[in-house]
Scaffold this motif. Structure first.
Motif, mmCIF file in Angstrom:
data_model
loop_
_atom_site.group_PDB
_atom_site.id
_atom_site.type_symbol
_atom_site.label_atom_id
_atom_site.label_comp_id
_atom_site.label_asym_id
_atom_site.label_seq_id
_atom_site.Cartn_x
_atom_site.Cartn_y
_atom_site.Cartn_z
ATOM 1 N N ALA A 86 -40.274 -15.439 36.193
ATOM 2 C CA ALA A 86 -39.426 -14.761 35.215
ATOM 3 C C ALA A 86 -40.235 -13.713 34.464
ATOM 4 O O ALA A 86 -41.370 -13.963 34.075
ATOM 5 C CB ALA A 86 -38.834 -15.770 34.237
ATOM 6 N N ALA A 87 -39.617 -12.555 34.285
ATOM 7 C CA ALA A 87 -40.239 -11.484 33.515
ATOM 8 C C ALA A 87 -39.247 -11.004 32.468
ATOM 9 O O ALA A 87 -38.036 -11.000 32.700
ATOM 10 C CB ALA A 87 -40.637 -10.331 34.429
ATOM 11 N N SER A 106 -38.713 -24.393 26.164
ATOM 12 C CA SER A 106 -38.333 -24.606 27.564
ATOM 13 C C SER A 106 -39.476 -25.095 28.451
ATOM 14 O O SER A 106 -39.231 -25.592 29.539
ATOM 15 C CB SER A 106 -37.794 -23.312 28.152
ATOM 16 O OG SER A 106 -38.837 -22.351 28.227
ATOM 17 N N ARG A 107 -40.716 -24.876 27.979
ATOM 18 C CA ARG A 107 -41.892 -25.224 28.783
ATOM 19 C C ARG A 107 -41.896 -24.493 30.119
ATOM 20 O O ARG A 107 -42.241 -25.064 31.153
ATOM 21 C CB ARG A 107 -42.001 -26.723 28.977
ATOM 22 C CG ARG A 107 -42.190 -27.444 27.671
ATOM 23 C CD ARG A 107 -42.409 -28.901 27.861
ATOM 24 N NE ARG A 107 -42.668 -29.491 26.560
ATOM 25 C CZ ARG A 107 -42.555 -30.753 26.310
ATOM 26 N NH1 ARG A 107 -42.212 -31.587 27.257
ATOM 27 N NH2 ARG A 107 -42.797 -31.219 25.111
ATOM 28 N N ARG A 108 -41.496 -23.221 30.078
ATOM 29 C CA ARG A 108 -41.483 -22.382 31.274
ATOM 30 C C ARG A 108 -42.543 -21.308 31.140
ATOM 31 O O ARG A 108 -42.915 -20.913 30.053
ATOM 32 C CB ARG A 108 -40.117 -21.682 31.433
ATOM 33 C CG ARG A 108 -39.009 -22.601 31.767
ATOM 34 C CD ARG A 108 -38.203 -22.233 32.985
ATOM 35 N NE ARG A 108 -38.234 -20.882 33.438
ATOM 36 C CZ ARG A 108 -37.205 -20.036 33.346
ATOM 37 N NH1 ARG A 108 -36.087 -20.394 32.783
ATOM 38 N NH2 ARG A 108 -37.313 -18.825 33.838
ATOM 39 N N VAL A 109 -42.998 -20.826 32.280
ATOM 40 C CA VAL A 109 -43.950 -19.725 32.308
ATOM 41 C C VAL A 109 -43.173 -18.444 32.575
ATOM 42 O O VAL A 109 -42.425 -18.361 33.540
ATOM 43 C CB VAL A 109 -45.019 -19.940 33.401
ATOM 44 C CG1 VAL A 109 -45.934 -18.742 33.493
ATOM 45 C CG2 VAL A 109 -45.792 -21.213 33.133
ATOM 46 N N MET A 110 -43.337 -17.481 31.690
ATOM 47 C CA MET A 110 -42.704 -16.173 31.843
ATOM 48 C C MET A 110 -43.724 -15.121 31.444
ATOM 49 O O MET A 110 -44.558 -15.370 30.586
ATOM 50 C CB MET A 110 -41.484 -16.037 30.930
ATOM 51 C CG MET A 110 -40.336 -16.925 31.272
ATOM 52 S SD MET A 110 -38.944 -16.548 30.183
ATOM 53 C CE MET A 110 -38.392 -18.194 29.806
ATOM 54 N N GLU A 111 -43.605 -13.955 32.056
ATOM 55 C CA GLU A 111 -44.473 -12.837 31.700
ATOM 56 C C GLU A 111 -43.647 -11.803 30.953
ATOM 57 O O GLU A 111 -42.466 -11.618 31.229
ATOM 58 C CB GLU A 111 -45.065 -12.200 32.962
ATOM 59 C CG GLU A 111 -46.051 -13.088 33.677
ATOM 60 C CD GLU A 111 -47.336 -13.304 32.898
ATOM 61 O OE1 GLU A 111 -47.790 -12.383 32.201
ATOM 62 O OE2 GLU A 111 -47.896 -14.402 32.991
ATOM 63 N N SER A 112 -44.300 -11.119 30.031
ATOM 64 C CA SER A 112 -43.621 -10.072 29.283
ATOM 65 C C SER A 112 -44.243 -8.721 29.629
ATOM 66 O O SER A 112 -45.451 -8.621 29.841
ATOM 67 C CB SER A 112 -43.673 -10.393 27.799
ATOM 68 O OG SER A 112 -44.443 -9.546 27.078
ATOM 69 N N PRO A 118 -43.299 -2.169 36.169
ATOM 70 C CA PRO A 118 -44.371 -3.171 36.336
ATOM 71 C C PRO A 118 -43.823 -4.592 36.429
ATOM 72 O O PRO A 118 -44.366 -5.421 37.157
ATOM 73 C CB PRO A 118 -45.232 -3.004 35.077
ATOM 74 C CG PRO A 118 -44.904 -1.660 34.542
ATOM 75 C CD PRO A 118 -43.500 -1.365 34.959
ATOM 76 N N ALA A 119 -42.742 -4.870 35.724
ATOM 77 C CA ALA A 119 -42.133 -6.204 35.795
ATOM 78 C C ALA A 119 -41.582 -6.462 37.191
ATOM 79 O O ALA A 119 -41.779 -7.540 37.757
ATOM 80 C CB ALA A 119 -41.019 -6.341 34.749
ATOM 81 N N LYS A 120 -40.914 -5.473 37.766
ATOM 82 C CA LYS A 120 -40.384 -5.628 39.122
ATOM 83 C C LYS A 120 -41.511 -5.796 40.132
ATOM 84 O O LYS A 120 -41.412 -6.638 41.040
ATOM 85 C CB LYS A 120 -39.497 -4.430 39.498
ATOM 86 C CG LYS A 120 -38.180 -4.415 38.773
ATOM 87 C CD LYS A 120 -37.212 -3.412 39.338
ATOM 88 C CE LYS A 120 -37.476 -2.039 38.852
ATOM 89 N NZ LYS A 120 -36.430 -1.063 39.249
#
Length: 127
Positions: A86-87, A106-112, A118-120
């Motif tokens: 997820a970004a 949520s204890r999820r890993v996401m990048e910002s 760059p996100a795509k």
């Protein structure tokens, strides 16, 4: 000449051979509109196989309220079994604080990211 239709705010896109669920909440100010889009995401993700979805959320200029934050927290937890990467794009100021709260909840890993491209690119490289 007919006006071009606006693409749906929640839709799959392709980038570098990767299928990415674009969640475009950019510039939405009306709470009901944002909650409607969040529900669309929940319904669409629930129809996907587990561990098969990459998400790209654009929150540039979106307005948050307590009900929107609650819905985002619930959505993030709901999507956990389906999402492999997820970004999030467009966070500034208070968005970053809210983003951290959603991550903790949520204890999820996401990048910002600051920009969509760059996100795509990052999402396309995730398995």
């Amino acid at each position: 000449m007919p006006l071009a239709e606006t693409p749906p705010r929640v839709r799959f896109i392709e980038h570098a051979g990767a299928r990415i669920l674009l969640i475009d909440l950019s510039h939405l100010q009306n709470e009901a509109d944002i909650l409607e889009q969040i529900e669309r995401v929940r319904e669409l993700v629930a129809r996907q196989p587990p561990a098969s979805v990459r998400t790209l959320s654009n929150v540039t200029g979106a307005r948050y309220s307590p009900p929107v934050m609650d819905a985002l927290k619930k959505l993030t937890v709901h999507n956990k079994p389906y999402v492999t990467a997820a970004a999030v794009v467009g966070m500034a100021g208070v968005h970053k604080v809210l983003f951290r709260a959603v991550l903790l909840f949520s204890r999820r890993v996401m990048e910002s990211f600051d920009d969509l491209e760059p996100a795509k690119e990052w999402l396309a490289k995730q398995s």
